[in-house]
Design a protein around this motif. Structure first.
Motif, PDB file in Angstrom:
ATOM      1  N   LEU A   1       0.837  -1.202   0.000  1.00  0.00           N
ATOM      2  CA  LEU A   1       0.000   0.000   0.000  1.00  0.00           C
ATOM      3  C   LEU A   1       0.873   1.253   0.000  1.00  0.00           C
ATOM      4  N   ASP A   2       0.552   2.197  -0.867  1.00  0.00           N
ATOM      5  CA  ASP A   2       1.176   3.523  -0.810  1.00  0.00           C
ATOM      6  C   ASP A   2       0.403   4.364   0.182  1.00  0.00           C
ATOM      7  N   ILE A   3       1.066   4.884   1.188  1.00  0.00           N
ATOM      8  CA  ILE A   3       0.404   5.839   2.095  1.00  0.00           C
ATOM      9  C   ILE A   3       0.817   7.231   1.640  1.00  0.00           C
TER      10      ILE A   3
ATOM     11  N   ARG B   1       2.510  13.190  -0.648  1.00  0.00           N
ATOM     12  CA  ARG B   1       1.093  13.546  -0.499  1.00  0.00           C
ATOM     13  C   ARG B   1       0.369  13.449  -1.837  1.00  0.00           C
ATOM     14  N   ARG B   2      -0.927  13.152  -1.774  1.00  0.00           N
ATOM     15  CA  ARG B   2      -1.749  13.144  -2.989  1.00  0.00           C
ATOM     16  C   ARG B   2      -2.403  14.516  -3.126  1.00  0.00           C
ATOM     17  N   ALA B   3      -2.386  15.048  -4.364  1.00  0.00           N
ATOM     18  CA  ALA B   3      -2.935  16.401  -4.565  1.00  0.00           C
ATOM     19  C   ALA B   3      -4.397  16.463  -4.138  1.00  0.00           C
ATOM     20  N   GLY B   4      -4.746  17.543  -3.465  1.00  0.00           N
ATOM     21  CA  GLY B   4      -6.153  17.793  -3.126  1.00  0.00           C
ATOM     22  C   GLY B   4      -6.610  17.162  -1.826  1.00  0.00           C
ATOM     23  N   ASP B   5      -5.723  16.452  -1.101  1.00  0.00           N
ATOM     24  CA  ASP B   5      -6.117  15.800   0.158  1.00  0.00           C
ATOM     25  C   ASP B   5      -5.984  16.759   1.339  1.00  0.00           C
ATOM     26  N   PRO B   6      -7.104  17.207   1.949  1.00  0.00           N
ATOM     27  CA  PRO B   6      -6.972  17.969   3.196  1.00  0.00           C
ATOM     28  C   PRO B   6      -6.526  17.038   4.329  1.00  0.00           C
TER      29      PRO B   6
HETATM   30  N1  UDP Z   1      -4.961   6.866   0.850  1.00  0.00           N
HETATM   31  C1  UDP Z   1      -3.696   6.311   0.914  1.00  0.00           C
HETATM   32  N2  UDP Z   1      -3.414   5.281   0.054  1.00  0.00           N
HETATM   33  C2  UDP Z   1      -4.313   4.785  -0.841  1.00  0.00           C
HETATM   34  C3  UDP Z   1      -5.602   5.367  -0.883  1.00  0.00           C
HETATM   35  C4  UDP Z   1      -5.892   6.410  -0.035  1.00  0.00           C
HETATM   36  O1  UDP Z   1      -2.858   6.726   1.704  1.00  0.00           O
HETATM   37  O2  UDP Z   1      -3.986   3.852  -1.605  1.00  0.00           O
HETATM   38  C5  UDP Z   1      -5.322   7.955   1.782  1.00  0.00           C
HETATM   39  C6  UDP Z   1      -5.698   9.251   1.092  1.00  0.00           C
HETATM   40  O3  UDP Z   1      -4.576  10.058   0.904  1.00  0.00           O
HETATM   41  C7  UDP Z   1      -6.709   9.847   2.073  1.00  0.00           C
HETATM   42  C8  UDP Z   1      -7.356   8.631   2.725  1.00  0.00           C
HETATM   43  O4  UDP Z   1      -6.478   7.549   2.484  1.00  0.00           O
HETATM   44  O5  UDP Z   1      -6.026  10.558   3.071  1.00  0.00           O
HETATM   45  C9  UDP Z   1      -8.728   8.316   2.138  1.00  0.00           C
HETATM   46  O6  UDP Z   1      -8.591   8.316   0.731  1.00  0.00           O
HETATM   47  P1  UDP Z   1      -9.728   7.745  -0.230  1.00  0.00           P
HETATM   48  O7  UDP Z   1      -9.199   7.803  -1.623  1.00  0.00           O
HETATM   49  O8  UDP Z   1     -10.200   6.423   0.265  1.00  0.00           O
HETATM   50  O9  UDP Z   1     -10.950   8.745  -0.040  1.00  0.00           O
HETATM   51  P2  UDP Z   1     -11.033  10.352  -0.207  1.00  0.00           P
HETATM   52  O10 UDP Z   1     -10.848  10.890   1.174  1.00  0.00           O
HETATM   53  O11 UDP Z   1     -10.001  10.800  -1.182  1.00  0.00           O
HETATM   54  O12 UDP Z   1     -12.427  10.562  -0.709  1.00  0.00           O
END
Ligand code: UDP
Length: 335
Positions: free
Chosen positions: A215-217, A294-299
């Protein structure tokens, strides 16, 4: 009641279809089957005949005015539930046109046809992304909406349209702002099946099953206790229940024109690492993982106040425990 379910072959939509049938309603599913699955509908429709219900699937696209007009001409309905086709914040940042066009044009097409056919009851799948980066937690519906992604912007625009249509056209509508819908039908018939999968809980379970690389966190430097993002996970069955209650609430409105927003969340927040720990508890197996950017757009944090839905709609989530949510998803994945 005959209820049009746009996107009824999708993850939340198929659970909704089951819920409608078990409550004695007739779903008319409208779906282009691009991301939804006809197999999910076969499961969702199962048992309808025994109840004297004849559910319908109409293949078509909300973006095609001809398809939508034909749908309303041929399938009389009493209410519309519109599940948004696209619902990923990060994808919306990369492909804004897909989101603005898909969400706005799809909603406008449905609204025009509904109003033309004198259908005045409408439920829209909105999102916690309308709040952007909220300053207070838990988030109440009255908090400012400052979306930071095209997905959130488009959902907010549809909410504004619904509010205006309530004033001008007498439309009765509710926008349900979803937090993180997760889990699966407790009987294991329906579940989450996206391709590619981007959501955390299915990705955690796939990593455990070895179906994907570790899993990528996405980020461990957020201003949260363990550095990973905190989200509010709500069981998909409870999400479907919220729609049913919203439908009843709208039907009880006798005057002309109504619009309200409701959060659909559990009111509890869990970090990515806490979700992984819960998955390890439930499955008895380790989650292989790596930290990445970090993934773009994640608060950093999104946690709902669910009080308004509880007080006004009488919503009472049946699966408030994260472990139970993961347990139902795990059962589905193992089928
Ligand atoms: N996330 C992650 N790895 C994954 C998918 C999600 O670390 O493979 C994190 C993501 O950055 C967010 C949280 O898990 O903080 C929930 O992400 P998800 O895509 O399930 O829902 P979202 O909040 O984007 O609607």
């Amino acid at each position: 009641m005959r209820v049009l379910v746009c996107g009824g072959a999708g993850y939340i939509g198929s659970h909704m279809v089951r819920k409608l049938i078990s409550s004695g309603h007739t779903p008319v599913v409208f779906d282009n089957l691009s991301t939804g699955h006809s197999a999910a509908l076969d499961e969702a429709f199962r048992g309808a005949a025994e109840k004297g219900i004849s559910p319908v699937l109409v293949k078509g696209d909300v973006l095609n005015v001809g398809d939508v007009e034909k749908l309303f001409d041929e399938q009389p309905v009493d209410a519309v539930i519109h599940f948004s086709a696209h619902s990923k914040v990060s994808e919306s940042l990369a492909k804004p046109a897909l989101y603005y066009h898909g969400i706005l044009v799809g909603s406008l097409n449905l609204l025009a046809a509904a109003i033309h056919s004198k259908v005045d009851t409408f439920i829209f799948s909105s999102t916690a992304a309308v709040y952007g980066t909220p300053e207070t937690m838990p988030i109440e519906e009255s908090c400012p909406t400052n979306p930071i992604s095209p997905f959130g912007q488009a959902a907010k625009m549809v909410e504004m349209i619904l509010e205006d249509y309530a004033q001008a056209q007498g439309l009765k509508s509710i926008a349900l702002r979803y937090f993180n819908a997760a889990g699966a039908d407790p009987e294991g018939r329906l579940g989450e099946n996206h391709d590619p999968e981007t959501h955390l809980i299915p990705n955690v379970l796939k990593a455990i099953l070895g179906k994907t690389p570790p899993l990528d966190i996405f980020g461990n430097d957020y201003p949260t206790p363990d550095g990973t993002c905190i989200r509010d996970y709500v069981h998909v069955e409870d999400v479907a229940d919220a729609h049913l209650l919203a439908l009843n609430h709208l039907c009880a409105q006798t005057g002309s024109g109504y619009f309200q927003t409701f959060n659909v969340g559990s009111g509890k927040g869990f970090s990515v690492l806490e979700v992984m720990a819960a998955a390890e508890r439930v499955t008895g197996q380790w989650v292989p993982y790596t930290f990445t950017h970090r993934r773009a757009g994640d608060p950093a944090v999104l946690v709902a106040s669910a009080e308004k839905a509880k007080q006004t709609l009488g919503w009472n989530p049946k699966y408030p425990s994260l472990d139970d949510i993961i347990r139902t998803a795990w059962r589905w994945f193992n089928k």
